[in-house]
Enzyme design. Sequence first.
Site, short mmCIF file in Angstrom:
data_model
loop_
_atom_site.label_atom_id
_atom_site.label_comp_id
_atom_site.label_asym_id
_atom_site.label_seq_id
_atom_site.Cartn_x
_atom_site.Cartn_y
_atom_site.Cartn_z
N ASP A 149 0.83 -1.21 0.00
CA ASP A 149 0.00 0.00 0.00
C ASP A 149 0.86 1.26 0.00
O ASP A 149 0.59 2.21 0.74
CB ASP A 149 -0.93 0.00 1.21
CG ASP A 149 -2.19 0.83 0.98
OD1 ASP A 149 -2.48 1.17 -0.19
OD2 ASP A 149 -2.89 1.15 1.95
N LYS A 151 1.77 4.67 -1.15
CA LYS A 151 1.03 5.78 -1.76
C LYS A 151 1.32 7.02 -0.94
O LYS A 151 1.85 6.92 0.19
CB LYS A 151 -0.47 5.49 -1.78
CG LYS A 151 -1.08 5.23 -0.41
CD LYS A 151 -2.55 4.89 -0.51
CE LYS A 151 -3.17 4.63 0.88
NZ LYS A 151 -4.61 4.30 0.79
N ASN A 154 0.59 7.20 2.82
CA ASN A 154 1.36 6.36 3.73
C ASN A 154 2.84 6.71 3.75
O ASN A 154 3.66 5.90 4.18
CB ASN A 154 1.18 4.88 3.37
CG ASN A 154 -0.21 4.39 3.69
OD1 ASN A 154 -0.90 4.94 4.54
ND2 ASN A 154 -0.65 3.34 3.00
#
Length: 345
Positions: A149, A151, A154
Amino acid sequence: MVMMGAGPSRRTPGMEEDEEVSFDHFQILRAIGKGSFGKVCIVQKRDSRKMYAMKYVNKQQCIERDEARNVLRELQVMRRLQHPFLVNLWFSFQDEEDLFMVVDLLLGGDLRFHLQQKVQFKEETVKLYICELALALCYLQREHIIHRDIKPDNILLDEHGHVHITDFNVATVLKGSEKASSLAGTKPYMAPEVFAGPGYDYAVDWWSLGITAYELLRGSLLTKDPENRPSRLSEIRSDPYLADVNWDAVLEKSVPPGFVPNKGRLNCDPTFELEEMILESKPLHKKKKRLAKSRNKHSKPLPTHMQTSLDTLTEDFMVFNREKMKRSESPAGHFPTAGWTEEHD
């Protein structure tokens, strides 16, 4: 710094060596956001005066939302990691109401926040981000972990502008030559092979890094075929675009970022603080009185299935104390600075 209804700070005596860290060892300062784990606030450890971010989630809500597995997986992954470009776990503990994870405090905000603030990232800044994140992904790959994840949401900035990967809620650990197969992540950042099957590996994180870089500035790492996509640090280092990078200097954070977050303000949405003060039915700063009150009276029993799930979550949640672990380590056990930019299988 605004306090969430907390009283004056009281410096407590140093902790006993074998004493377990708990909620009482921290002073709650203010709410700063929400994450996959739950809510996030700034705290100060009473004995050391060190500042951290405390992530916490209500146990019952965790069960009701079917999030227990992800919470335990994130804790299991973070316990084994420590790197200059990750958000590192320091403590984990629990009480009757909540599960807690105490991590590095990074006050520079996430990259999504700065994109929403219309920050125009310069090419050299994005180039440094790619290098720092590539070092973090290389480390995760050596630990057999796919983040899944990557992105802007984050990726947090510290006060100097260096990047740190957070949120291991959907991370997975690969064993040997196996591949992952479950659909996990945020769709606009997910690599083609995640959807196409029959399985995928570490290359998906490097695709997500490419999408993130494209969003910040322009495309890279976006070769559709994972077999031909750069997915190791050595392949990134050989790219002509990064030929002039001093990777040891990047790892040591001695390359100054081109963008430094504004230190005169909190780099997050201020409504989190208002929500905690006004809308939260069980505010964190009133926890001590609330728990003392509940212990002195008989509460209504929960349905059997809910109580069973809560008992299992309480039993499976792992207590962690990096501070104690570091005290027991020899100096040789600290971060190596040499060799971290090299490839190891």
